[in-house]
Design a protein around this motif. Sequence first.
Motif, PDB file in Angstrom:
ATOM      1  N   HIS A   1      10.611  -4.795  52.531  1.00  0.00           N
ATOM      2  CA  HIS A   1       9.293  -5.017  53.130  1.00  0.00           C
ATOM      3  C   HIS A   1       8.202  -4.948  52.055  1.00  0.00           C
ATOM      4  N   TYR A   2       8.356  -3.993  51.136  1.00  0.00           N
ATOM      5  CA  TYR A   2       7.391  -3.884  50.043  1.00  0.00           C
ATOM      6  C   TYR A   2       7.459  -5.091  49.109  1.00  0.00           C
ATOM      7  N   GLU A   3       8.666  -5.558  48.835  1.00  0.00           N
ATOM      8  CA  GLU A   3       8.814  -6.733  47.975  1.00  0.00           C
ATOM      9  C   GLU A   3       8.208  -7.966  48.631  1.00  0.00           C
ATOM     10  N   ALA A   4       8.460  -8.146  49.924  1.00  0.00           N
ATOM     11  CA  ALA A   4       7.875  -9.283  50.649  1.00  0.00           C
ATOM     12  C   ALA A   4       6.356  -9.157  50.696  1.00  0.00           C
ATOM     13  N   GLY A   5       5.858  -7.952  50.887  1.00  0.00           N
ATOM     14  CA  GLY A   5       4.411  -7.720  50.894  1.00  0.00           C
ATOM     15  C   GLY A   5       3.780  -8.051  49.554  1.00  0.00           C
ATOM     16  N   THR A   6       4.437  -7.670  48.491  1.00  0.00           N
ATOM     17  CA  THR A   6       3.940  -7.965  47.143  1.00  0.00           C
ATOM     18  C   THR A   6       3.877  -9.471  46.920  1.00  0.00           C
ATOM     19  N   ARG A   7       4.909 -10.187  47.367  1.00  0.00           N
ATOM     20  CA  ARG A   7       4.900 -11.659  47.238  1.00  0.00           C
ATOM     21  C   ARG A   7       3.764 -12.275  48.054  1.00  0.00           C
ATOM     22  N   LEU A   8       3.563 -11.797  49.278  1.00  0.00           N
ATOM     23  CA  LEU A   8       2.485 -12.319  50.120  1.00  0.00           C
ATOM     24  C   LEU A   8       1.120 -12.088  49.474  1.00  0.00           C
ATOM     25  N   LEU A   9       0.922 -10.897  48.961  1.00  0.00           N
ATOM     26  CA  LEU A   9      -0.364 -10.593  48.334  1.00  0.00           C
ATOM     27  C   LEU A   9      -0.579 -11.444  47.099  1.00  0.00           C
ATOM     28  N   GLY A  10       0.478 -11.674  46.332  1.00  0.00           N
ATOM     29  CA  GLY A  10       0.356 -12.520  45.145  1.00  0.00           C
ATOM     30  C   GLY A  10       0.018 -13.959  45.485  1.00  0.00           C
ATOM     31  N   LYS A  11       0.497 -14.404  46.623  1.00  0.00           N
ATOM     32  CA  LYS A  11       0.296 -15.793  47.020  1.00  0.00           C
ATOM     33  C   LYS A  11      -0.983 -16.031  47.814  1.00  0.00           C
ATOM     34  N   HIS A  12      -1.352 -15.090  48.679  1.00  0.00           N
ATOM     35  CA  HIS A  12      -2.433 -15.329  49.636  1.00  0.00           C
ATOM     36  C   HIS A  12      -3.672 -14.469  49.465  1.00  0.00           C
ATOM     37  N   HIS A  13      -3.642 -13.521  48.585  1.00  0.00           N
ATOM     38  CA  HIS A  13      -4.770 -12.593  48.524  1.00  0.00           C
ATOM     39  C   HIS A  13      -5.425 -12.633  47.154  1.00  0.00           C
ATOM     40  N   PRO A  14      -6.758 -12.603  47.149  1.00  0.00           N
ATOM     41  CA  PRO A  14      -7.444 -12.549  45.849  1.00  0.00           C
ATOM     42  C   PRO A  14      -7.138 -11.239  45.125  1.00  0.00           C
TER      43      PRO A  14
ATOM     44  N   ARG B   1      -2.354   0.774  46.816  1.00  0.00           N
ATOM     45  CA  ARG B   1      -1.182   1.360  47.473  1.00  0.00           C
ATOM     46  C   ARG B   1      -1.365   1.344  48.997  1.00  0.00           C
ATOM     47  N   GLY B   2      -2.540   1.716  49.456  1.00  0.00           N
ATOM     48  CA  GLY B   2      -2.827   1.687  50.893  1.00  0.00           C
ATOM     49  C   GLY B   2      -2.730   0.286  51.453  1.00  0.00           C
ATOM     50  N   TYR B   3      -3.222  -0.683  50.689  1.00  0.00           N
ATOM     51  CA  TYR B   3      -3.184  -2.083  51.111  1.00  0.00           C
ATOM     52  C   TYR B   3      -1.732  -2.551  51.260  1.00  0.00           C
ATOM     53  N   LEU B   4      -0.929  -2.279  50.236  1.00  0.00           N
ATOM     54  CA  LEU B   4       0.473  -2.688  50.276  1.00  0.00           C
ATOM     55  C   LEU B   4       1.244  -1.910  51.346  1.00  0.00           C
ATOM     56  N   ASP B   5       0.957  -0.622  51.514  1.00  0.00           N
ATOM     57  CA  ASP B   5       1.593   0.157  52.577  1.00  0.00           C
ATOM     58  C   ASP B   5       1.340  -0.494  53.936  1.00  0.00           C
ATOM     59  N   ALA B   6       0.115  -0.930  54.171  1.00  0.00           N
ATOM     60  CA  ALA B   6      -0.240  -1.547  55.455  1.00  0.00           C
ATOM     61  C   ALA B   6       0.491  -2.865  55.661  1.00  0.00           C
ATOM     62  N   VAL B   7       0.556  -3.684  54.626  1.00  0.00           N
ATOM     63  CA  VAL B   7       1.236  -4.981  54.745  1.00  0.00           C
ATOM     64  C   VAL B   7       2.733  -4.765  54.970  1.00  0.00           C
ATOM     65  N   ALA B   8       3.351  -3.860  54.217  1.00  0.00           N
ATOM     66  CA  ALA B   8       4.775  -3.573  54.391  1.00  0.00           C
ATOM     67  C   ALA B   8       5.042  -3.015  55.792  1.00  0.00           C
TER      68      ALA B   8
END
Length: 83
Positions: free
Chosen positions: A7-20, A31-38
């Motif tokens: 879930h964290y790996e998928a979240g990291t990919r999403l943030l890299g692709k869709h988030h400034p 960390r809080g941002y990624l915790d929420a996405v995961a």
Amino acid sequence: MGITEQHYEAGTRLLGKHHPSTDSHRDTYRRGYLDAVAWHLAGRPDTDEDYYRYTPGTVSRDAWAYGWTEGQQFASSLGKTSA
């Protein structure tokens, strides 16, 4: 089911692709941002263990909570735009 490394790996990919970039923010915010996405990707399991990672009333806790809130908004918007 809980939050896994996948879930964290998928979240990291999403943030890299869709988030400034969040380079201007503290590590605890990111960390809080990624915790929420995961958490969102894991189906929002009943867990609050990450929330208690930092002591209430500290700058670190505030930064993490701010990242968590914004991460939730980002993750919720993904469901609205993808079909």
